[in-house]
Motif scaffolding. Structure first.
Motif, mmCIF file in Angstrom:
data_model
loop_
_atom_site.group_PDB
_atom_site.id
_atom_site.type_symbol
_atom_site.label_atom_id
_atom_site.label_comp_id
_atom_site.label_asym_id
_atom_site.label_seq_id
_atom_site.Cartn_x
_atom_site.Cartn_y
_atom_site.Cartn_z
ATOM 1 N N ALA A 298 0.696 -1.276 -0.124
ATOM 2 C CA ALA A 298 0.001 -0.028 0.127
ATOM 3 C C ALA A 298 0.852 1.400 0.017
ATOM 4 O O ALA A 298 0.431 2.367 -0.675
ATOM 5 N N GLU A 299 1.876 1.313 0.901
ATOM 6 C CA GLU A 299 2.880 2.460 0.820
ATOM 7 C C GLU A 299 3.759 2.621 -0.386
ATOM 8 O O GLU A 299 3.674 3.867 -0.818
ATOM 9 N N ASN A 300 3.993 1.445 -0.977
ATOM 10 C CA ASN A 300 4.618 1.589 -2.413
ATOM 11 C C ASN A 300 3.639 2.281 -3.234
ATOM 12 O O ASN A 300 4.120 3.070 -4.380
ATOM 13 N N MET A 301 2.319 1.738 -3.391
ATOM 14 C CA MET A 301 1.199 2.377 -4.365
ATOM 15 C C MET A 301 1.275 3.808 -4.208
ATOM 16 O O MET A 301 1.137 4.457 -5.101
ATOM 17 N N SER A 302 1.331 4.268 -3.038
ATOM 18 C CA SER A 302 0.976 5.644 -2.571
ATOM 19 C C SER A 302 2.127 6.563 -3.066
ATOM 20 O O SER A 302 2.167 7.433 -3.533
ATOM 21 N N ILE A 303 3.518 6.115 -2.872
ATOM 22 C CA ILE A 303 4.542 6.713 -2.948
ATOM 23 C C ILE A 303 4.813 6.927 -4.776
ATOM 24 O O ILE A 303 5.012 7.846 -5.432
ATOM 25 N N GLU A 304 4.584 5.441 -5.363
ATOM 26 C CA GLU A 304 4.490 5.644 -6.864
ATOM 27 C C GLU A 304 3.496 6.587 -7.423
ATOM 28 O O GLU A 304 3.779 7.105 -8.569
ATOM 29 N N ALA A 305 2.355 6.940 -6.777
ATOM 30 C CA ALA A 305 1.349 7.850 -7.299
ATOM 31 C C ALA A 305 1.765 9.140 -7.150
ATOM 32 O O ALA A 305 1.563 9.860 -7.972
ATOM 33 N N ILE A 306 2.614 9.357 -6.042
ATOM 34 C CA ILE A 306 3.087 10.859 -5.700
ATOM 35 C C ILE A 306 3.966 10.866 -6.802
ATOM 36 O O ILE A 306 4.359 12.098 -7.525
ATOM 37 N N LYS A 307 4.948 9.929 -6.945
ATOM 38 C CA LYS A 307 6.016 10.091 -8.201
ATOM 39 C C LYS A 307 5.395 10.425 -9.488
ATOM 40 O O LYS A 307 5.846 11.281 -10.356
ATOM 41 N N ALA A 308 4.238 9.518 -9.980
ATOM 42 C CA ALA A 308 3.743 9.720 -11.286
ATOM 43 C C ALA A 308 3.238 11.082 -11.504
ATOM 44 O O ALA A 308 2.972 11.775 -12.360
ATOM 45 N N LYS A 309 2.423 11.754 -10.309
ATOM 46 C CA LYS A 309 1.866 13.106 -10.302
ATOM 47 C C LYS A 309 3.092 14.150 -10.571
ATOM 48 O O LYS A 309 2.762 15.120 -11.236
ATOM 49 N N LEU A 310 4.157 13.875 -9.918
ATOM 50 C CA LEU A 310 5.411 14.942 -9.662
ATOM 51 C C LEU A 310 5.586 15.026 -11.319
ATOM 52 O O LEU A 310 6.249 15.915 -11.955
ATOM 53 N N ASP A 311 5.967 13.864 -11.860
ATOM 54 C CA ASP A 311 6.476 13.565 -13.228
ATOM 55 C C ASP A 311 5.619 14.081 -14.187
ATOM 56 O O ASP A 311 6.259 14.825 -15.232
ATOM 57 N N LYS A 312 4.384 14.040 -14.004
ATOM 58 C CA LYS A 312 3.643 14.778 -15.140
ATOM 59 C C LYS A 312 3.438 16.193 -14.731
ATOM 60 O O LYS A 312 3.324 16.879 -15.889
ATOM 61 N N PHE A 313 3.336 16.563 -13.426
ATOM 62 C CA PHE A 313 3.624 18.188 -13.586
ATOM 63 C C PHE A 313 4.975 18.496 -14.048
ATOM 64 O O PHE A 313 4.824 19.715 -14.658
ATOM 65 N N ALA A 314 6.019 17.931 -14.070
ATOM 66 C CA ALA A 314 7.158 18.526 -14.577
ATOM 67 C C ALA A 314 7.149 18.424 -15.963
ATOM 68 O O ALA A 314 7.650 19.509 -16.726
ATOM 69 N N LEU A 315 6.412 17.490 -16.688
ATOM 70 C CA LEU A 315 6.384 17.310 -17.996
ATOM 71 C C LEU A 315 5.575 18.543 -18.323
ATOM 72 O O LEU A 315 5.646 19.061 -19.495
ATOM 73 N N ASP A 316 4.370 18.629 -17.865
ATOM 74 C CA ASP A 316 3.488 19.627 -18.360
ATOM 75 C C ASP A 316 4.057 21.159 -18.344
ATOM 76 O O ASP A 316 3.675 22.010 -19.288
ATOM 77 N N ASN A 317 4.788 21.402 -17.358
ATOM 78 C CA ASN A 317 5.375 22.656 -17.136
ATOM 79 C C ASN A 317 6.607 22.922 -17.881
ATOM 80 O O ASN A 317 7.374 23.788 -17.857
ATOM 81 N N GLY A 318 7.241 21.904 -18.427
ATOM 82 C CA GLY A 318 8.524 21.774 -19.392
ATOM 83 C C GLY A 318 9.725 21.964 -18.305
ATOM 84 O O GLY A 318 10.859 22.493 -18.861
ATOM 85 N N ILE A 319 9.592 21.507 -17.097
ATOM 86 C CA ILE A 319 10.963 21.631 -16.322
ATOM 87 C C ILE A 319 11.239 19.775 -15.801
ATOM 88 O O ILE A 319 11.904 20.004 -14.779
ATOM 89 N N GLN A 320 11.189 19.214 -16.802
ATOM 90 C CA GLN A 320 11.289 17.821 -16.565
ATOM 91 C C GLN A 320 12.999 17.339 -16.340
ATOM 92 O O GLN A 320 13.482 16.630 -15.649
ATOM 93 N N SER A 321 13.779 18.452 -16.820
ATOM 94 C CA SER A 321 15.082 18.311 -16.650
ATOM 95 C C SER A 321 15.625 18.939 -15.489
ATOM 96 O O SER A 321 16.867 18.749 -14.871
ATOM 97 N N LYS A 322 14.697 19.633 -14.605
ATOM 98 C CA LYS A 322 15.191 20.400 -13.561
ATOM 99 C C LYS A 322 14.405 19.957 -12.163
ATOM 100 O O LYS A 322 14.920 20.314 -11.139
ATOM 101 N N LEU A 323 13.378 18.983 -12.359
ATOM 102 C CA LEU A 323 12.640 18.600 -11.453
ATOM 103 C C LEU A 323 12.511 17.112 -11.625
ATOM 104 O O LEU A 323 11.745 16.651 -12.495
#
Length: 288
Positions: A115-140
């Motif tokens: 359950a904790e792995n799924m929660s952390i993986e979900a946070i990672k996926a959201k942050l990766d998408k946020f970085a991609l949508d804002n064009g900062i994937q090389s800095k975040l």
């Protein structure tokens, strides 16, 4: 006359073994007194020391060390028959007799649950998408480690060169990140890092100060954005935890960063709590 003296000398020499014997008896008595004194300790103090040492050395859940009880008081030496909680090698414990305490300890000890792995993986996926949508994937950049999720934010996204002041754009980015992190209850450690280029100003005598002030400024932004303060902590490592070589400009740029660590719950035992702060259990305990 000479024969009498020889006889007396022989008699004196024949009794020298008594000195050695008396010394041996004295040493044996001292030895058993020391053993007896070591076998009696304050059970509560010993348990506190055992748990503190285990927390500091293992970084895991403190193993419970039992102190046996005898008519003369608590003892480190087990006496009598094993208690009902003693696990006998080669024999499985009856599952029907598992208590709620045992189950809770097992859950905390596992720490790295699905359950904790799924929660952390979900946070990672959201942050990766946020970085991609804002064009900062090389800095975040986020990555999974044993200790948890590491979100590495490059210096140029947050601060000016040699400064700890967070830019307006960086404030908006951190607030967006905090909305994602707020969905979990894990501890968050903010770590400041620099490159090896020396800095010596009135405000920052060295890279130590620069890294610490940067991390605490980020903590303040996360707190103001709604992250519970008790979940947050700040640390500064200066130039001494690089992730790339400082021999190149690109490597120096990677080393100048802020790391947000979303710690796995199994590391909660290494974090100080309000209870330990009040009770003073972090202070060293001396066994009389």
């Amino acid at each position: 006359m000479s024969r009498k003296r020889e006889h007396e000398a022989e008699k004196e020499n024949s009794e020298r073994w008594l000195l050695t014997y008396s010394d041996l008896i004295t040493l044996l008595m001292i030895f058993f007194v020391v053993l007896y004194s070591m076998s009696k300790v304050d059970a509560a103090k010993f348990q506190a020391v055992a748990e503190s040492l285990n927390k500091a050395l293992s970084g895991g859940v403190p193993a419970k060390m039992e102190v046996s009880t005898s008519p003369s008081g608590p003892s480190l030496i087990q006496t009598g028959t094993p208690s009902s909680t003693t696990t006998v090698p080669g024999k499985d414990k009856d599952p029907s007799k598992t208590t709620d305490t045992d189950q809770a300890a097992a859950n905390v000890g596992q720490g790295n649950t699905d359950a904790e792995n799924m929660s952390i993986e979900a946070i990672k996926a959201k942050l990766d998408k946020f970085a991609l949508d804002n064009g900062i994937q090389s800095k975040l950049i986020s990555s999974m480690e044993e200790r948890g999720l590491v979100v590495s934010i490059q210096e140029t996204l947050l601060f000016g060169s040699g400064s700890a002041d967070i830019t307006n754009r960086a404030r908006e980015i951190l607030k967006s990140i905090s909305t994602v992190l707020g969905s979990a209850s894990n501890q968050i450690r903010v770590e400041g890092h620099t490159d090896n280029l020396p800095i010596q100003t009135a405000k920052f005598p060295s890279n130590w100060e620069l890294s610490v002030i940067r991390s605490t400024n980020v903590v303040q932004i996360l707190q103001s954005a709604g992250i519970t303060p008790s979940r947050l902590s700040a640390a500064g490592y200066g130039e001494y935890r690089p992730i790339a070589s400082n021999d190149t400009i690109a490597g120096q740029g990677r080393n100048r960063r802020i790391d947000l660590i979303i710690l796995r719950s199994k590391y909660d035992v290494t974090e100080p709590t309000n209870q330990t702060a009040v009770s003073g259990s972090l202070a060293p305990v001396l066994i009389p």
